[in-house]
Write an enzyme that holds these catalytic residues in place. Structure first.
Site, PDB file in Angstrom:
ATOM      1  N   HIS A  21       0.826  -1.213   0.000  1.00  0.00           N
ATOM      2  CA  HIS A  21       0.000   0.000   0.000  1.00  0.00           C
ATOM      3  C   HIS A  21       0.859   1.263   0.000  1.00  0.00           C
ATOM      4  O   HIS A  21       0.683   2.157  -0.850  1.00  0.00           O
ATOM      5  CB  HIS A  21      -0.910  -0.013   1.229  1.00  0.00           C
ATOM      6  N   GLU A  22       1.787   1.336   0.938  1.00  0.00           N
ATOM      7  CA  GLU A  22       2.615   2.534   1.044  1.00  0.00           C
ATOM      8  C   GLU A  22       3.575   2.670  -0.142  1.00  0.00           C
ATOM      9  O   GLU A  22       3.922   3.784  -0.547  1.00  0.00           O
ATOM     10  CB  GLU A  22       3.410   2.519   2.358  1.00  0.00           C
ATOM     11  N   HIS A  25       1.866   4.650  -2.846  1.00  0.00           N
ATOM     12  CA  HIS A  25       1.978   6.095  -2.608  1.00  0.00           C
ATOM     13  C   HIS A  25       3.396   6.581  -2.929  1.00  0.00           C
ATOM     14  O   HIS A  25       3.579   7.604  -3.596  1.00  0.00           O
ATOM     15  CB  HIS A  25       1.671   6.418  -1.148  1.00  0.00           C
TER      16      HIS A  25
END
Length: 356
Positions: A21-22, A25
């Site tokens: 997920h990170e 980003h």
């Protein structure tokens, strides 16, 4: 020993999901030129950190193995302008660039789930999604009303049933105190509708009473093998999981699902132990399932979530000017506090369930 193994497995599974997920980003922040202060796995005090030579970003592992973050210049407006050139602040980027940065955290979760589900189908076989009853148990409601092995369920309580996941979901959500309407297609092609009330059973597990409601419907899936089947499974299962999440959230807001029925990290830990007993394919499926859950929830238009940030970008495009960064940060901060309170409530419930 098994507790330690399950705990390590739990940390690894959550760590993988958070990292993916990170990293979504992080990747799109870098591609769009946003200054990244830190990429961290875990929360709380730093256990380890590393800053490569000529790099602006600190890579760290923190003490609490839950969550993680990608700290971007411009998210916290204090001191950003003193430390980072204005053109490298998140808020200085175009709306579509900020949208991509926020969306691709969940986006990477979805992509990883796609890949994992395809891998499961290719290696271990793809479960057939047709909502067919594999058997009915004697002396239970399904048997008594006339449901038969081979019946394909097409509707339950007014809800269209297209996959086995649809059937499992709506059976779980069906009321226990009144008849459910179930429509099936017989092997002959004839369509029939039945009414059945689940049978209440009280059993003792480790000396404690547990109440269950059973229709007597058995659902076992056969498997297909091959590349095409794996592709089909990947698409159908992803769609089913999205549908499950959407319906669960809707029922949560309408009262069909109670807050105390939700699970957090402690509940996930319990599930990890059970899935580990079923083998590697079950663990991989759990990662895919949780990845879709994390991605879906993060896209909800709630402050502090990625969807909350995306909502402000949409508002900016509608009104023709950005929302005040100070106001946006305050709203996200309030949302974060409320989220932490919810997580605390869910965790307490998870712990209490362990002792029931």
């Amino acid at each position: 020993m098994s507790i330690i193994i399950n705990l390590l497995l739990f940390i690894v599974i959550l760590g993988c999901i958070v990292f993916i997920h990170e990293f979504g980003h992080f990747t799109f922040a870098k591609l769009t030129g946003v200054y990244v202060y830190e990429f961290a796995l875990g929360m709380g005090p730093k256990l380890f950190s590393y800053k490569p030579k000529n790099s602006e970003t600190v890579y760290s592992i923190r003490a609490v193995p839950l969550g993680g973050f990608c700290s971007l210049a411009g998210e916290d407006i204090e001191n950003d302008e003193k430390e980072v050139p204005k053109d490298r602040l998140l808020q200085s980027k175009k709306a579509w660039q900020r949208f991509l940065i926020m969306f691709m955290g969940p986006g990477f979760n979805f992509i990883s789930a796609f890949i994992l589900l395809f891998m499961i189908g290719l290696i271990w076989g793809s479960p057939i999604s047709t909502p067919k009853i594999s058997d009915v148990t004697k002396n239970y409601p399904a048997y008594e009303v006339g449901l038969e092995k081979g019946d394909i369920v097409t509707e339950l309580n007014g809800h269209k049933i297209k996959t086995m996941d649809d059937l499992s979901l709506y059976l779980t959500l069906a009321p226990h105190n009144k008849d459910s309407k179930i429509k099936v297609e017989k092997e002959s092609g004839e369509v029939k509708e039945y009414s059945l009330l689940p049978k209440k059973e009280v059993t003792k597990v480790k000396g404690k009473e547990q109440t269950t409601y059973r229709y007597g419907i058995e659902l076992k899936t056969e498997k297909e093998y091959g590349f095409i089947s794996a592709c089909k499974y990947m698409v159908v299962k992803t769609g089913s999981l999205f549908k499950q999440m959407g319906i669960t959230v809707m029922y949560l807001f309408t009262g069909g699902v109670k807050l105390n029925q939700l699970s957090g990290p402690v509940g996930i830990y319990s599930i990890v132990g059970e899935q580990a007993k079923s083998g590697l394919s079950s663990i991989i499926y759990l990662i895919a399932y949780l990845s879709i859950n994390v991605g879906f929830l993060n896209l909800l238009p709630i402050p502090a979530f990625d969807g909350g940030h995306i909502l402000f970008i949409i508002i900016e495009k509608i009104k023709g000017s950005p929302v005040s960064p100070e106001l946006e940060n305050k709203i996200h901060a309030i949302g974060l506090y409320l989220l932490l309170a919810l997580m605390l409530f869910i965790t307490v419930n998870d712990v209490l369930r362990l002792f029931k």
